[in-house]
Design an enzyme around this catalytic site. Structure first.
Site, PDB file in Angstrom:
ATOM      1  N   MET A  20      28.763  27.876  16.177  1.00 48.74           N
ATOM      2  CA  MET A  20      28.973  29.303  16.425  1.00 48.74           C
ATOM      3  C   MET A  20      27.995  30.124  15.590  1.00 48.74           C
ATOM      4  SD  MET A  20      33.159  29.446  16.534  1.00 48.74           S
ATOM      5  CE  MET A  20      33.387  28.304  15.157  1.00 48.74           C
ATOM      6  N   CYS A 103      24.957  29.097  25.798  1.00 51.51           N
ATOM      7  CA  CYS A 103      25.098  30.426  25.204  1.00 51.51           C
ATOM      8  C   CYS A 103      24.953  31.506  26.271  1.00 51.51           C
ATOM      9  CB  CYS A 103      24.064  30.647  24.103  1.00 51.51           C
ATOM     10  SG  CYS A 103      24.232  32.276  23.332  1.00 51.51           S
TER      11      CYS A 103
END
Length: 336
Positions: A20, A103
């Site tokens: 992340m 992403c």
């Protein structure tokens, strides 16, 4: 039977910490590893940034022995850049290289990287092939179901990427168009797992935020392991709680006040060590609210923590918070 990626033995059902951005740095990874994460990844690293020797990208290559097994995750839009970045990342000594094809954020996907490659499977396959050939390490991939509801092509992606040599695939159960909204749908992940052509481990990701859900989805969707992302932010205990539930069918007691303070303090210490005093103090500010989520009347203390620059005062504030909550609030008053 153990799940393996190359020679990496991850045990019978691994729990992975998701990569992340602005979260999965070494300080955060440290507290997650202590609480049972079986495998972790760096924050995603720009291939162009690595090639240009950009300081931020290079710093993200930092990995530590206690973190193993760990993967370095890279992303990019150009095949040659990804090949070069793979060579650079491999020199940092990770256990594997992971490619980000998932992403969804605009400044990544709209530049032809991340989930954008789901719109050009041929290019994705060529890029993956180049990365596999550029390293002796196992290569894995993280992606999504497709670009949008009309182009859910992850079944084709799984077969073709396996054919060029990836050794595991993590699938987030949303399309790029969904971003992080709506509910994750793991039904396609199960279809891929049931495909007799697929021999590599398949990991599920998206919306796993409780031990019960992890246990139910493990059975329902037949995955080889689960990747946990947002549910671990400020709550690294999710990994040990899931494992305890798998083993016993019962809930582990939530972390005590002391454990919360200790985890926050440890995270802060590691942040100072890795980033230095100025940046370490600054970047820790985004985590306080997460560690003390559910604490009644915590806002006043959070404001003090995020405004304070003095390291010693921050430690004193954490001690003060521990004392105040220990004596003024029964455990049941804290909504975990």
């Amino acid at each position: 039977m153990s799940v393996k990626i190359g020679n990496i033995d991850l045990g019978s059902f691994p729990l992975l910490l998701a990569p992340m951005e602005d979260v999965s740095d070494p300080p955060f990874r440290y507290v997650c590893k202590k609480n049972g994460a079986d495998m972790m990844y760096t924050e995603f690293i720009s291939s162009e940034g690595l090639i240009r020797d950009a300081a931020k990208s290079k710093q993200k290559l930092d990995i530590f022995e206690y973190e193993r097994p760990i993967g370095i995750q890279i992303f990019g839009s150009e095949i040659e850049s990804m090949r070069e970045a793979t060579e650079i990342a491999s020199l940092a000594g990770p256990d594997l290289i992971d490619i980000n094809y998932g992403c969804p954020v605009k400044n990544v996907a709209c530049k032809g990287a991340g989930a954008s490659l789901l719109q050009d499977i041929d290019k994705m396959v060529k890029m993956t092939d180049a990365v596999v050939k550029a390293t002796k390490l196992p290569v894995t991939v993280k992606t999504r179901l497709g670009w949008d509801d009309n182009t859910k092509n992850v079944e084709e992606v799984a077969e073709r990427l396996q054919d060029v040599g990836i050794q595991a695939l993590t699938i987030h159960g949303r399309t790029r168009a969904q971003l992080y909204k709506g509910n994750a749908d793991w039904t396609l992940i199960r279809e891929i797992k049931r495909n007799p052509r697929i021999k590599i481990p398949i990991f599920g990701n998206g919306d796993v935020d409780s031990p019960e859900k992890a246990a139910a989805w493990r059975m329902e969707y037949e995955v080889d392991g689960i990747m946990v992302g947002r549910a671990s932010i400020g709550y690294p205990w999710i990994f040990r709680e899931i494992k305890h539930y798998f083993e016993t069918g019962t809930h582990l007691a939530p972390p005590t006040l002391e454990e919360r303070i200790d985890a926050c303090r440890t995270h802060f210490e590691k942040s100072l060590q890795w980033k230095g005093p100025k940046l370490g103090v600054l970047e820790m500010r985004r985590h306080y609210a997460n560690y003390f989520k559910g604490f009644p009347d915590f806002k006043q203390y959070r404001m003090l923590l995020v405004q304070e620059d003095n390291i010693e005062v921050i430690y004193e504030l954490l001690e003060k918070i521990a004392e105040i909550y220990k004596y003024n609030y029964p455990t049941e008053a804290i909504a975990y």
